[in-house]
Scaffold this active site. Sequence first.
Site, PDB file in Angstrom:
ATOM      1  N   HIS A 172      16.068   8.338   1.156  1.00  0.00           N
ATOM      2  CA  HIS A 172      14.296   7.813   1.518  1.00  0.00           C
ATOM      3  C   HIS A 172      14.308   6.936   1.019  1.00  0.00           C
ATOM      4  CE1 HIS A 172      12.231  11.222  -1.002  1.00  0.00           C
ATOM      5  NE2 HIS A 172      13.546  10.547  -1.589  1.00  0.00           N
ATOM      6  N   GLU A 173      11.869   6.685   1.191  1.00  0.00           N
ATOM      7  CA  GLU A 173      12.154   5.845   0.298  1.00  0.00           C
ATOM      8  C   GLU A 173      12.679   4.352   0.668  1.00  0.00           C
ATOM      9  OE1 GLU A 173       8.404   6.858  -0.003  1.00  0.00           O
ATOM     10  OE2 GLU A 173       8.260   4.501  -0.478  1.00  0.00           O
ATOM     11  N   GLY A 174      13.188   4.045   1.385  1.00  0.00           N
ATOM     12  CA  GLY A 174      14.307   2.870   1.122  1.00  0.00           C
ATOM     13  C   GLY A 174      15.472   2.920   1.112  1.00  0.00           C
TER      14      GLY A 174
END
Lengths: 601, 601
Positions: free
Chosen positions: A442-444
Site C-alpha cells: 500500500h501507499e504506492g
Amino acid sequence: MAADTLIHDFELPFQLYDVLDAEALCKHDKFSEHSVETFDAVLDTAQKMATNLFLPHNHIADKNEPQFDGHKVSMIDDVKVAFDAFRESGFIAGRYSFEDGGMQLPETVMTAVSAYFMSANPSTTAYPFLTAAAINVISHFANEELKNAFMPRMLTGEFTGTMALTEPHAGSSLADIKTTASPQPDGSYRLKGSKIYISGGEHELSDNIVHLVLAKIPGGPGGVKGISLFVVPKYRLNSDNSVGPRNDVQLAGLLHKLGYRGTTSTALTFGENNDCHGYLVGEPHFGLRYMFMMMNEARIGVGFGAAMIGYRGYLYSLDYAKDRTQGRIAPNNKPEDDATAIINHGDVKRMLLAQKAYTEGGMSLCLYGSNLIDRINTCEDEARKLDLQEMLDLLTPVLKAWPSEYGPKANDLGIQVLGGSGYTREYYSEQFWRDNRLNPIHEGTNGIQALDLSFRKIWQKNGLGLRVLQKEMQSDFAKVSTTQSAELVQALNPYLSELHEVLTHLTAVMQTEKAFTLTANAQAMMNIFSSIVVSWIWIRQASKAEQLLADTSDQQKQNYYKGKIQAAKYFIEWELPTVARDIQLLKTNNSTCVDMNNDWF
Amino acid sequence: MAADTLIHDFELPFQLYDVLDAEALCKHDKFSEHSVETFDAVLDTAQKMATNLFLPHNHIADKNEPQFDGHKVSMIDDVKVAFDAFRESGFIAGRYSFEDGGMQLPETVMTAVSAYFMSANPSTTAYPFLTAAAINVISHFANEELKNAFMPRMLTGEFTGTMALTEPHAGSSLADIKTTASPQPDGSYRLKGSKIYISGGEHELSDNIVHLVLAKIPGGPGGVKGISLFVVPKYRLNSDNSVGPRNDVQLAGLLHKLGYRGTTSTALTFGENNDCHGYLVGEPHFGLRYMFMMMNEARIGVGFGAAMIGYRGYLYSLDYAKDRTQGRIAPNNKPEDDATAIINHGDVKRMLLAQKAYTEGGMSLCLYGSNLIDRINTCEDEARKLDLQEMLDLLTPVLKAWPSEYGPKANDLGIQVLGGSGYTREYYSEQFWRDNRLNPIHEGTNGIQALDLSFRKIWQKNGLGLRVLQKEMQSDFAKVSTTQSAELVQALNPYLSELHEVLTHLTAVMQTEKAFTLTANAQAMMNIFSSIVVSWIWIRQASKAEQLLADTSDQQKQNYYKGKIQAAKYFIEWELPTVARDIQLLKTNNSTCVDMNNDWF
C-alpha cells in the site's frame, strides 16, 4: 526483557537525543515550550497506553476480525476502549498548534510516539493515524469553512478520517479513476463511483467518518491532471455543523485480509441514490497534486510502521531464543551436558543480528526522515529549506520501500528462530509476518517506489537532492572520530563511487531507447541507493555509540552501544555488498527481464 | 492457460524425457515393463485426479481446518473423497514391485506424479505421502512379521502412516528425546512419552494409523546412539492381523498452523495408561540411523513440494498479470489510450521471470535428485553406485533447502504481482505463501541443512561427493553445443573457481578455532554451493531447450524453449552474482555474527 516489551528502554532516547539531537528543536519558537522533559513525558504516556490498552488485544483482534451484518460493522470492544484513550490523550492533534488544541510537538517526537503503538498493535493504531493523515491534507488545502466544519472534531477524534483513492478497475493507476463529482448550484458536489481498499472506511468508533475522495469533475482535463479532491462525510453536517442525516455513502462490503485484520478494509459506493454530497478541497483538478504533497509524511509512516512490526517480531524471537534450550555447543556437547539456549547457536545468532540490523536500521532511517521534516519546517534560510525539501523528496521512496522490504524479512527470520512454534498460531510471530506483508503493497507499491526513485527523484532539479544528501553524508563522515566507525566509512566509500559511476552511465542511457531496460531494473537501482543510505544511517548510530561507549561505565549501556556497533558492522559487511550484483546489472543495461516475451512464460 | 492450470503442458515431458532421459530407465530389468506410454498414462491419471478431486477443495480446507471435539477429529468430506481416489488408484504403492501390488515405477516418475498433487493441494496430499514415507522405512528395516502385519494395508492406504520424531522440549535435538520403550516378555515394548508436530497423527481417513516412533530403551547408550524406532499403531492388531482394540495413543490436541491447514498437526501422548504397545523396527539403538538413511527421499519430497507450491503461485500470478489491465506503456501512454496488461510493466515482468526461475529451477533440481536415486538403484557397477550415493548425500541439503527458500520467495512475489488483491483472502496467493512457509522449517530446518552441508557433507569421504558432482557438471558442460548456453557456462565458471578457493581456505580454517565462525556463516556456504548447483541445473535445461528450438517449427514449443533459455539467463545474471558477498564472508572468516555477545542484543 519480557515477551511484551514494545521497545528496548534505551532505544528511543538514543535515537532522539544522541543520534538526532531532537533537543535542538526546542530552540525554535515553534517548539520553545518543549524540552527533553516534556518529550519524555509524552513518550512515557505513549508507552503506558500502548502497553496497557493496545498490546493486549492485538492478537484477539486478529482472531476476531470486524464483521458486517449488512447494516453495521461490529468489532471487539477493546478497539474502541483503546481508540477513546488515544483520542482523549490528545495524540491525534499532537503535531498541531496549542491554539488548535494540539501539543505543538515536532514530527520527530510524534514519530517516536507512534513507535509504541505500531509495535503494540498496528491494526487499532490505524484508526487514529488515518485520521491524522486526513487532517494533514485538510489543514493544508481546504478553505476556512471546510476546515472549521470538520477539523476540530477530527483533531479530538470525534470524527475519523480516511483516504479514498483507489478504484477497483484502476489500482495504482489513479489517472484512470471513474468517480465523478458534479457541481451543484450551492457550491457543493454530488459524487458517484466506487472505491476499494479504503482502510477505516466503516466502523462505529466515531460520530462521523470524513472520507477524502479523489474524483473527476466532468469536463476537466484527462488523466492525472483532471482529478480533484473532496471531503465526503458519512453523515452530513447541519447548518450549525452538528451531525446531520446519513450521506449517500454505502459500505459495499468488507475485504478479508491476510493480516492487519483489526482494521476494516472496505469497498465503498458513493452516490448509489444520486445523493452523495461532497465538498471540494482547494482548487478543481489539483487533487492529486495535494495528495502527493502530503505523500512524504504518509510514506514515512508506512515505512516506520513496517520497521516497528519487524522490530516487535525481533524482540519476540530474541526473547524466545534466550529462553528456549535445544542442542549443545562444543566443548559442552556430550549427551549428559545441559542443553544450551538457542541464541548460542551461530545460525540463530545470525538471524537475530540480521533482524536487529533491519529493524533498528529502518526505525533510525524513518526517524531521520521525520526529523528532516522538522528541520524543513523550522528552517529560516529559504535556499537551505528548498535543498532539504529536495533531499526529503529523494529519500521518500527509500523511507517507504526499504523498511517495508526489510521489516517483513525480519518477521520471516523471527518465525524461523521459533521453528515449529513459529509456524503455529499459538505464537505471535506469524501474525507479525502477515500484518507486515501489507506494507510493500500500500501507499504506492515498492515497485512504484523503485520507479519513482529511478526515473524521477534521482534526476529531479538536475540531481539537487542527491548533491544535498551527499553533503549531509560527508559532513557526518567527517565527524566520525572513532575507530570502528571509521572502518565502516572506509568500507562504504567504494560503493559511493560505484553509485556515481552508475549514475553517470545512466545519464547517458536515459537519452536512448535502452532507458526502457530501467523499467525492469529499477529495483536494482533501489537496492544500491537504499543500501548506501541505510549504511550511512547505521554509521551515524555506530559512531555515536562508540563515542558514548567511551564515556560510560554503566554495564548495560556499554552492552547496548556495543550491540549498535555490531549491528552496523553486520549491515555493512553482510548486506551492503549484495549490491555489487545490482551495480553490474545497471552498468551493463541488463535487458534479460524486458526481453522476456509474454508468450515465453 | 487458465487460473487452475496445475503445470504447463510441456513442463513435465520436457523435464522427464528431454532433460533427464527417463526413458533410458526402461532398459533396466526393474522398469522393463514400462515405456514412455505407460509413464504418460500414469501422469495423465495424476493430472486428472489432482485437477478434479484435489484442487477444488484446496481453499475450502484452508478455511475449514480439522476440528477436535475431545473424542474425534473431523474435517470436510472432500479430503476423504480425494484420499480414497488416490489410494484406489494404487499411487501409494507406485514405487513398489508388482508382486507387492505396486506399479514398479521409477522415483523420477513418482516425483513427477507428485507434482500435480502438490500443485493442486499440498494439505490433502500429505496424508498419502506421509504413508508412503512410513512404508519406505518399514520396508527397508522391519522384520518380515512386522512388514506382513502392516505393509500390505499401508500400500493400499487402508492404514496410513506418520513419523513421530519431535518432542516438545527437544525440537530439532533428537538426542534429547525422553520417550521410553520398555521391553516386554513377548518381545513387544510399552511406550511412554509425548510427541509434537506429528502430521496426520489423527483423523478418520483410514482404518488404522501406523506411527513410526523414536524412543529410548532404558539402559541404552546416551544421546543419538541410544535411540530406537518402533511401530506404534492407533489400533492394535488381533492375532489374525485384523484391526483390534484401541492402543494407548491419545491425541493431546491439534496444533493451529499458519498454513497447510488441511493437514492435521498433532500433539500425541503415548502410554498415558501404561498400555501403549509398540514393536521394534530392526535392531535396538539403530532408530536414528534408519531414519537418516531414508532422509534423502524425505528431504527431496519437501524441496519438491516447496517448488510446486511456489510454481502454482507463479502460474496464478502470471494468469492475473496477463488479464489485469492497469496503467500505460510508452508510446501509448496518453490518457485516451487503453490501459495495458500489467505483465507489460517491466517490474511485473521481472517478478514473473524471477518466479519462473525459482520454481522451475527447484522442480528440475528435485527431479534430478529423484532420477539420481533411480540411477543409484539401477547401477550395476558397485564403485559407481557408491560415487553416486555420495553425490546424492552431498546434494540432499541443497535439494531440501534451496527450493524451500526460493519457493516461498516466489510466492511472496506472487502476492506482490497481485497487489492489493494479493493481500486479500478472496484470492489464493496468500494461501500459497502461508502453506509454503512450513517448508524452511520441517524435515530439518534450513539452518540445519546449511550446517549439514558446511560441516559434514562437503568433507565426507574426503570430498568424494563434490568430486563426483564436478565430473557430472563438467560432462554436462562439455556437451553444451549451443551459443547462449555456452555463454552461461562461461559466466558460471569463475564461481566454480571461487568455490574451490573457498574450500581450500576452509580446509585450513577447519583445523583452527576459527572454524567456529562457520556455525554462523554456514548459510553463506549454502548460498554459494546451491546457487552454483541451480545454475548448472538451469544450464542443463537451457542447453536442451536450445537444441530442441533449432529442430521445431511449432510456435508454441518455440516460445516454451525461449522461455527456458531466458529464465536460465535470468538466474545466472541476476541470482548467481549475489554469492560474491558470501565468498567474501567465508574467505575472510567473517566473525561479526559469532562475536555478537548475547548481552548486546
